[in-house]
Enzyme design. Sequence first.
Site, PDB file in Angstrom:
ATOM      1  N   PRO A 130       2.310  -8.205   0.365  1.00 57.71           N
ATOM      2  CA  PRO A 130       2.988  -9.212   1.188  1.00 57.71           C
ATOM      3  C   PRO A 130       2.287  -9.418   2.539  1.00 57.71           C
ATOM      4  CG  PRO A 130       4.609  -7.846   0.085  1.00 57.71           C
ATOM      5  CD  PRO A 130       3.262  -7.239  -0.233  1.00 57.71           C
ATOM      6  N   TYR A 134      -2.812  -7.539  16.892  1.00 63.45           N
ATOM      7  CA  TYR A 134      -2.887  -6.738  15.665  1.00 63.45           C
ATOM      8  C   TYR A 134      -4.184  -5.917  15.648  1.00 63.45           C
ATOM      9  CZ  TYR A 134      -3.106  -5.369  10.766  1.00 63.45           C
ATOM     10  OH  TYR A 134      -3.197  -4.632   9.602  1.00 63.45           O
ATOM     11  N   ILE A 168       0.840  -1.211   0.000  1.00 65.26           N
ATOM     12  CA  ILE A 168       0.000   0.000   0.000  1.00 65.26           C
ATOM     13  C   ILE A 168       0.874   1.259   0.000  1.00 65.26           C
ATOM     14  CG2 ILE A 168      -1.631   1.314   1.430  1.00 65.26           C
ATOM     15  CD1 ILE A 168      -2.696  -1.511   2.390  1.00 65.26           C
ATOM     16  N   LEU A 202      -4.465 -17.132   8.874  1.00 64.83           N
ATOM     17  CA  LEU A 202      -5.858 -17.402   9.211  1.00 64.83           C
ATOM     18  C   LEU A 202      -6.371 -18.718   8.649  1.00 64.83           C
ATOM     19  CD1 LEU A 202      -7.558 -13.886   8.845  1.00 64.83           C
ATOM     20  CD2 LEU A 202      -6.687 -14.992  10.903  1.00 64.83           C
ATOM     21  N   ASN A 226       1.792   4.850   7.297  1.00 63.52           N
ATOM     22  CA  ASN A 226       1.384   3.597   6.656  1.00 63.52           C
ATOM     23  C   ASN A 226       2.162   2.383   7.161  1.00 63.52           C
ATOM     24  OD1 ASN A 226       0.480   1.807   4.236  1.00 63.52           O
ATOM     25  ND2 ASN A 226       2.718   1.904   4.043  1.00 63.52           N
TER      26      ASN A 226
HETATM   27  N1  LIG Z   1      -2.501  -5.778   3.326  1.00 61.66           N
HETATM   28  C1  LIG Z   1      -3.584  -5.830   4.047  1.00 61.66           C
HETATM   29  O1  LIG Z   1      -4.406  -6.764   3.904  1.00 61.66           O
HETATM   30  C2  LIG Z   1      -3.900  -4.718   5.039  1.00 61.66           C
HETATM   31  C3  LIG Z   1      -5.207  -4.646   5.536  1.00 61.66           C
HETATM   32  C4  LIG Z   1      -5.519  -3.644   6.440  1.00 61.66           C
HETATM   33  C5  LIG Z   1      -4.571  -2.738   6.851  1.00 61.66           C
HETATM   34  N2  LIG Z   1      -3.294  -2.823   6.345  1.00 61.66           N
HETATM   35  C6  LIG Z   1      -2.323  -1.847   6.832  1.00 61.66           C
HETATM   36  O2  LIG Z   1      -1.790  -1.106   5.751  1.00 61.66           O
HETATM   37  C7  LIG Z   1      -0.435  -0.757   6.015  1.00 61.66           C
HETATM   38  C8  LIG Z   1       0.443  -1.225   4.880  1.00 61.66           C
HETATM   39  O3  LIG Z   1       0.277  -2.618   4.731  1.00 61.66           O
HETATM   40  P1  LIG Z   1       0.876  -3.460   3.499  1.00 61.66           P
HETATM   41  O4  LIG Z   1      -0.099  -4.536   3.237  1.00 61.66           O
HETATM   42  O5  LIG Z   1       1.296  -2.565   2.409  1.00 61.66           O
HETATM   43  O6  LIG Z   1       2.128  -4.127   4.247  1.00 61.66           O
HETATM   44  P2  LIG Z   1       3.557  -4.604   3.672  1.00 61.66           P
HETATM   45  O7  LIG Z   1       4.036  -5.603   4.646  1.00 61.66           O
HETATM   46  O8  LIG Z   1       3.451  -4.961   2.246  1.00 61.66           O
HETATM   47  O9  LIG Z   1       4.434  -3.263   3.787  1.00 61.66           O
HETATM   48  C9  LIG Z   1       4.719  -2.671   5.032  1.00 61.66           C
HETATM   49  C10 LIG Z   1       5.971  -1.842   4.914  1.00 61.66           C
HETATM   50  O10 LIG Z   1       6.238  -1.268   6.194  1.00 61.66           O
HETATM   51  C11 LIG Z   1       7.631  -1.354   6.437  1.00 61.66           C
HETATM   52  N3  LIG Z   1       7.918  -1.342   7.868  1.00 61.66           N
HETATM   53  C12 LIG Z   1       7.696  -2.316   8.781  1.00 61.66           C
HETATM   54  N4  LIG Z   1       8.154  -1.941   9.981  1.00 61.66           N
HETATM   55  C13 LIG Z   1       8.673  -0.685   9.837  1.00 61.66           C
HETATM   56  C14 LIG Z   1       9.294   0.233  10.719  1.00 61.66           C
HETATM   57  N5  LIG Z   1       9.506  -0.067  12.012  1.00 61.66           N
HETATM   58  N6  LIG Z   1       9.675   1.419  10.232  1.00 61.66           N
HETATM   59  C15 LIG Z   1       9.486   1.726   8.923  1.00 61.66           C
HETATM   60  N7  LIG Z   1       8.931   0.903   8.025  1.00 61.66           N
HETATM   61  C16 LIG Z   1       8.524  -0.310   8.490  1.00 61.66           C
HETATM   62  C17 LIG Z   1       8.054  -2.672   5.794  1.00 61.66           C
HETATM   63  O11 LIG Z   1       9.455  -2.711   5.541  1.00 61.66           O
HETATM   64  C18 LIG Z   1       7.220  -2.674   4.513  1.00 61.66           C
HETATM   65  O12 LIG Z   1       7.897  -2.061   3.450  1.00 61.66           O
HETATM   66  C19 LIG Z   1      -0.085  -1.398   7.359  1.00 61.66           C
HETATM   67  O13 LIG Z   1      -0.216  -0.439   8.395  1.00 61.66           O
HETATM   68  C20 LIG Z   1      -1.129  -2.487   7.499  1.00 61.66           C
HETATM   69  O14 LIG Z   1      -1.364  -2.840   8.848  1.00 61.66           O
HETATM   70  C21 LIG Z   1      -2.949  -3.789   5.442  1.00 61.66           C
END
Ligand SMILES: NC(=O)c1ccc[n+]([C@@H]2O[C@H](COP(=O)([O-])OP(=O)(O)OC[C@H]3O[C@@H](n4cnc5c(N)ncnc54)[C@H](O)[C@@H]3O)[C@@H](O)[C@H]2O)c1
Length: 256
Positions: free
Chosen positions: A192, A154, A18, A201, A87
């Site tokens: 990812p 979470y 995202i 899940l 994010n």
């Molecule tokens: N993918 C989903 O299904 C989903 C659903 C609901 C909410 N979200 C939320 O959306 C956001 C993005 O999710 P995503 O699916 O793109 O995840 P992702 O795992 O693909 O990407 C997350 C990114 O955050 C970075 N990150 C992790 N810890 C960090 C830190 N301490 N400092 C800086 N960067 C850090 C990682 O290196 C990675 O690049 C998150 O907050 C997640 O909880 C995702």
Amino acid sequence: MARLVDKVAIVTGGGSGIGTATVRKFAVEGATVVATDIASDAGSAVVVEIGANAVFLRHDVTDESQWETVMKEAVDRFGKVDIVVNNAGIIGTGAPQDPENLSLDEMHAIGKVNVDGVLLGCKHAIMAMKDRGGAIVNLSSIAGIYATPGLVPYGASKGAVRQLTKSVAAYCGQRGYGIRCNSVHPGIVETPMGETVLNLLFDDPEQGREERRKQVPVGRLGRPEDIANAVCYLASDEASFVNGAELVVDGGQLIL
Ligand SMILES: NC(=O)c1ccc[n+]([C@@H]2O[C@H](COP(=O)([O-])OP(=O)(O)OC[C@H]3O[C@@H](n4cnc5c(N)ncnc54)[C@H](O)[C@@H]3O)[C@@H](O)[C@H]2O)c1
């Protein structure tokens, strides 16, 4: 007319999913983007692809001194900050998250990134933007609204993001800072992290994907671009009367 012309935006976790989609969307809409992440190679690759309108900074959102550096770099290079997207997040370390087997270590590891990281992001966004106004967008989840029996820490962390977003919005309003703060609540998105959620899940993740897809009225899981579009709206001046709101972007999953 592009929607973020003349805006300077910071997007954390810009190296994947995202965050990457948001960096790309913001650049297309005319913003100058500071993408940050702990994953340097992935984050650097995203800004190289975008070109002159984006820079990457290595940044751990849990470290306050690194927030200070990121804000200073953004202001030194581009003169101001208009938008901060909190994010970056983690689903967990792989340890159990059901309420009988979870450990406090897991709770704290998740809370450190998902709650402390967002709180620090809001704190430093306010300090950087309070003289000119701006927009903060925090990534929560539908997991912050409905029950997540297998992912208790979470879900709790995302519930905290939902609540702190409203408090930050109210605080900035009381102070007359002109800063809006909103949260976005995605359903399962094909990133990812989305893949990890399906693995956690469901015993059979492919079957789980199919089951989840059927639970979504629009008939598919989310794409990173679906969420980036919502983040862009909330960050833009089109949303100038939207504040303290929670925007659910889940294809309708929560209404069933
Ligand atoms: N993918 C989903 O299904 C989903 C659903 C609901 C909410 N979200 C939320 O959306 C956001 C993005 O999710 P995503 O699916 O793109 O995840 P992702 O795992 O693909 O990407 C997350 C990114 O955050 C970075 N990150 C992790 N810890 C960090 C830190 N301490 N400092 C800086 N960067 C850090 C990682 O290196 C990675 O690049 C998150 O907050 C997640 O909880 C995702």
